[in-house]
Enzyme design. Structure first.
Site, PDB file in Angstrom:
ATOM      1  N   ASP A 143      -1.329  -5.208 -18.909  1.00 60.17           N
ATOM      2  CA  ASP A 143      -0.258  -4.228 -19.156  1.00 60.17           C
ATOM      3  C   ASP A 143      -0.173  -3.732 -20.598  1.00 60.17           C
ATOM      4  OD1 ASP A 143       0.521  -4.475 -16.480  1.00 60.17           O
ATOM      5  OD2 ASP A 143       1.899  -6.115 -16.921  1.00 60.17           O
TER       6      ASP A 143
ATOM      7  N   HIS B 172       2.753   0.379 -13.188  1.00 59.80           N
ATOM      8  CA  HIS B 172       3.585  -0.797 -13.429  1.00 59.80           C
ATOM      9  C   HIS B 172       5.042  -0.432 -13.135  1.00 59.80           C
ATOM     10  CE1 HIS B 172       4.550  -4.684 -15.138  1.00 59.80           C
ATOM     11  NE2 HIS B 172       5.578  -4.104 -15.735  1.00 59.80           N
TER      12      HIS B 172
ATOM     13  N   LYS C 219      -5.219  -8.940  -9.109  1.00 57.99           N
ATOM     14  CA  LYS C 219      -6.199  -9.746  -9.857  1.00 57.99           C
ATOM     15  C   LYS C 219      -6.513  -9.064 -11.181  1.00 57.99           C
ATOM     16  CE  LYS C 219      -9.229 -12.499  -8.016  1.00 57.99           C
ATOM     17  NZ  LYS C 219      -9.705 -13.581  -7.362  1.00 57.99           N
TER      18      LYS C 219
ATOM     19  N   GLY D  22       0.772  -1.239   0.000  1.00 53.83           N
ATOM     20  CA  GLY D  22       0.000   0.000   0.000  1.00 53.83           C
ATOM     21  C   GLY D  22       0.799   1.282   0.000  1.00 53.83           C
TER      22      GLY D  22
ATOM     23  N   ILE E 134      -8.779  -7.418 -13.882  1.00 56.86           N
ATOM     24  CA  ILE E 134     -10.056  -6.702 -13.878  1.00 56.86           C
ATOM     25  C   ILE E 134     -10.941  -7.320 -14.965  1.00 56.86           C
ATOM     26  CG2 ILE E 134     -11.141  -4.439 -14.292  1.00 56.86           C
ATOM     27  CD1 ILE E 134      -9.548  -4.522 -11.692  1.00 56.86           C
TER      28      ILE E 134
ATOM     29  N   ASN F 251      -3.333   1.956 -14.200  1.00 59.84           N
ATOM     30  CA  ASN F 251      -2.508   1.021 -13.432  1.00 59.84           C
ATOM     31  C   ASN F 251      -1.086   1.566 -13.350  1.00 59.84           C
ATOM     32  OD1 ASN F 251      -1.729  -1.532 -12.198  1.00 59.84           O
ATOM     33  ND2 ASN F 251      -0.773  -2.048 -14.169  1.00 59.84           N
TER      34      ASN F 251
HETATM   35  C1  GRF Z   1       4.234  -1.456  -7.027  1.00 61.23           C
HETATM   36  O1  GRF Z   1       5.554  -1.702  -7.360  1.00 61.23           O
HETATM   37  C2  GRF Z   1       3.371  -1.333  -8.244  1.00 61.23           C
HETATM   38  O2  GRF Z   1       4.038  -0.790  -9.345  1.00 61.23           O
HETATM   39  C3  GRF Z   1       3.013  -2.743  -8.554  1.00 61.23           C
HETATM   40  O3  GRF Z   1       2.850  -3.357  -7.297  1.00 61.23           O
HETATM   41  C4  GRF Z   1       3.606  -2.646  -6.322  1.00 61.23           C
HETATM   42  C5  GRF Z   1       2.674  -2.228  -5.254  1.00 61.23           C
HETATM   43  O4  GRF Z   1       3.313  -1.623  -4.178  1.00 61.23           O
HETATM   44  N1  GRF Z   1       1.886  -2.809  -9.454  1.00 61.23           N
HETATM   45  P1  GRF Z   1       2.488  -0.920  -3.034  1.00 61.23           P
HETATM   46  O5  GRF Z   1       1.465  -1.924  -2.525  1.00 61.23           O
HETATM   47  O6  GRF Z   1       1.808   0.288  -3.630  1.00 61.23           O
HETATM   48  O7  GRF Z   1       3.476  -0.546  -1.997  1.00 61.23           O
END
Ligand code: GRF
Length: 204
Positions: A149, A108, A90, A12, A92, A106
């Site tokens: 992605d 990434h 998960k 988070g 979507i 999203n």
């Molecule tokens: C992040 O690196 C994000 O890019 C990826 O999952 C990770 C989540 O980290 N999709 P957090 O839960 O926001 O700390």
């Protein structure tokens, strides 16, 4: 003001970055819902501590959870303008993608279109980047479409990784960038400054 729902599955830190960024700017963006498939993840706890409404999307061993159709209704009833996937693991469902076309983003942790796709999440991404011997990595914010992605790229920022000794070091550098570009893109969305022209995403 736009209403945002953030989907999470883990630590988070991106949720925190978003909430903190807009604390000073509440009239622009309000995080109204946090949705997770993992009710015991730290991101979900953070939401609850911050009095953000939370919902669990159904997965095998959770009770008091909601089906994707119910989640869709919750999003609509709460008049959510933008869905942010911040470490949500998960897929979507297509129905939700369709209903929120160009309103789901999203983050990434690499420079798409490289190092993306099914199974490319978290440390898997950074390990693949490390093993490739790439000299730069970075973060990408993109629209979510029906394929992992592959939605149009909204924003990217890169970081030099030519001197790193481990995937963990890459993760650390990239995470800093994630926390910068995700709130910035949400702000652009709120200001109606993300437009699609000639099939490309333009930031005004
Ligand atoms: C992040 O690196 C994000 O890019 C990826 O999952 C990770 C989540 O980290 N999709 P957090 O839960 O926001 O700390």
């Amino acid at each position: 003001m736009i209403k945002v729902a953030v989907f999470v599955s883990g630590r988070g830190s991106n949720l925190r970055a978003i909430v903190n960024y807009f604390k000073l700017n509440r009239q622009k963006v309000s995080v109204n819902l946090v949705i997770s498939n993992k009710p015991d993840c730290p991101a979900f706890n953070f939401a609850q501590e911050n009095e953000i409404q939370t919902f669990v999307v159904k997965s095998k061993n959770t009770n008091k959870s909601f089906s994707w159709d119910e989640i869709l209704n919750i999003l609509k009833k709460n008049e959510i303008d933008l869905i942010v996937l911040a470490g949500f693991l998960k897929k979507i469902p297509n129905k939700l993608v369709k209903e929120f076309r160009n309103r789901i983003i999203n983050i990434h942790p690499a420079l798409l279109p490289s190092f993306g796709g099914e199974g490319m999440y978290g440390m898997n991404v950074h390990r693949a980047v490390f093993e490739s011997s790439a000299k730069v990595s970075g973060a990408t914010v993109h629209f979510v479409n029906e394929k992992y992605d592959e939605g149009k790229i909204i924003a990217q920022k890169c970081v030099d990784i030519s001197d790193v000794n481990s995937p963990e070091e890459i993760a650390e550098r990239v995470l800093k960038i994630e926390h910068e570009i995700l709130p910035a893109v949400i702000e652009k969305f709120a200001d109606n400054k993300i437009q699609i022209e000639n099939n490309r995403v333009i930031l005004k």
